[in-house]
Structure formats: C-alpha cells, structure tokens
Design an enzyme around this catalytic site. Structure first.
Site, short mmCIF file in Angstrom:
data_model
loop_
_atom_site.label_atom_id
_atom_site.label_comp_id
_atom_site.label_asym_id
_atom_site.label_seq_id
_atom_site.Cartn_x
_atom_site.Cartn_y
_atom_site.Cartn_z
N HIS A 79 0.83 -1.21 0.00
CA HIS A 79 0.00 0.00 0.00
C HIS A 79 0.86 1.26 0.00
O HIS A 79 2.02 1.25 0.42
CB HIS A 79 -0.93 0.01 1.21
CG HIS A 79 -2.03 -0.99 1.09
ND1 HIS A 79 -3.01 -1.12 2.04
CD2 HIS A 79 -2.32 -1.91 0.12
CE1 HIS A 79 -3.86 -2.06 1.66
NE2 HIS A 79 -3.45 -2.56 0.50
N GLU A 81 0.69 3.98 1.85
CA GLU A 81 1.14 4.41 3.18
C GLU A 81 2.34 3.58 3.62
O GLU A 81 3.31 4.12 4.15
CB GLU A 81 0.02 4.23 4.22
CG GLU A 81 -1.27 4.93 3.90
CD GLU A 81 -2.31 4.01 3.26
OE1 GLU A 81 -3.46 4.04 3.70
OE2 GLU A 81 -1.95 3.28 2.31
N CYS A 117 -6.14 1.02 5.64
CA CYS A 117 -6.58 -0.30 6.09
C CYS A 117 -6.02 -0.56 7.49
O CYS A 117 -5.16 0.19 7.98
CB CYS A 117 -6.13 -1.38 5.12
SG CYS A 117 -4.36 -1.78 5.20
N CYS A 120 -2.17 -0.83 7.60
CA CYS A 120 -1.50 0.46 7.44
C CYS A 120 -1.69 1.33 8.67
O CYS A 120 -0.77 2.06 9.06
CB CYS A 120 -1.98 1.16 6.18
SG CYS A 120 -1.32 0.43 4.66
#
Length: 162
Positions: A79, A81, A117, A120
C-alpha cells in the site's frame, strides 16, 4: 493569483504520486510531511522485482470477488502508506502528517470514504505519525488524528476494512 492552502498543496502532490500506482482496482498516493518538508512518498505497487497487476493484466482479489477493505493478504501490492513509511526514518516521521489520495482505476473518481486499512493504521501508529489527511473530493478532505485510532482500537471489535 490566490495561493493554494497547504493541505490541498500536499494532497495535490500525493495525487500526482498515485499516478505511479500499478493497481488495476484503485490507486493511492501518500506523502509524509513533517515541519513543512516532504519526508517520503509512496504509491501502490508490487514488491520490487515482482510483476505488478498492471503488468499481469489481472487482480486476484477482483477475480475472487473480494470485497473492498478485506483480505489484503491476497493482494500483490504494498500500500501507498506502507511504501512511504518504508522509505523514511522514524525520527523524521514522529509528529508528521501523512497525506493520502485514492482514485478508482476504471473511473478516475476519488475513492469514497477512503481511509487506511487496518495493517497500514498499525504502521502509521508505530511510525509516530500524528495525523492523516485524506482527500474526499478535489477541494474537500478529512483530517484524522492517529490518537483516535489508538483510543478506538478497531482490532478489538473484529471489524474489517475501513
């Protein structure tokens, strides 16, 4: 000429970063800013050396009909992040703000109710990031204080997704 406010300035940069993303469902761009300096950037993509979904022309989560916000262990990508955090020293992230922009791959529309999420969120907490600013529309955003994620520990409720 009217100057753009800093929140939208940094969100615009995060939006440019997402253009490097390789997900064929939705792409995100993230930047970490501390003391008015960009510390790191990240976008969605497969781990270095592995083929991206855009190269393969397929998304396993999409093929399996996996609902948004669930079963991220099936995803090939790291991801945005996480990529931004991986590329920064913790000492530069303590007290920082992470700016996040997500767009749907097919339509180019901003992701509705975008948020980090659960995985993250844990990384953001441990990185020492203080705030996450998420773009909702071209000129609207939501600021989230990471201390709220700590106080409202969603890992205790069994809720998935975001």
């Amino acid at each position: 000429m009217q100057r753009i406010d800093k929140e939208n300035y940094y969100l615009d940069i995060a939006e440019t970063v997402l253009e490097r993303g390789t997900c064929i469902r939705r792409n995100y761009g993230a930047i970490i800013v501390n003391n008015d300096q960009i510390v790191s950037t990240g976008y969605v993509g497969a781990p270095r050396g592995r083929k991206n979904c855009s190269d393969l022309g397929a998304c396993i989560r999409e093929k399996l009909g996996v609902e948004r916000g669930t079963r991220y262990e099936l995803c090939r990508s790291v991801h945005a992040e996480a990529n931004a955090i991986i590329h920064a020293a913790r000492e530069h992230m303590i007290g920082a703000t992470l700016y996040l922009v997500g767009k749907e791959y097919d339509t180019g529309e901003y992701v509705e109710n975008a948020n980090s999420c659960a995985m993250c969120k844990r990384m953001i907490i441990n990185a020492g990031i203080q705030r996450v600013v998420v773009r909702n529309a071209r000129d609207r955003f939501t600021a989230i204080y990471v201390e709220d994620w700590i106080a409202e520990d969603d890992s205790l409720t069994g809720r998935e997704g975001y």
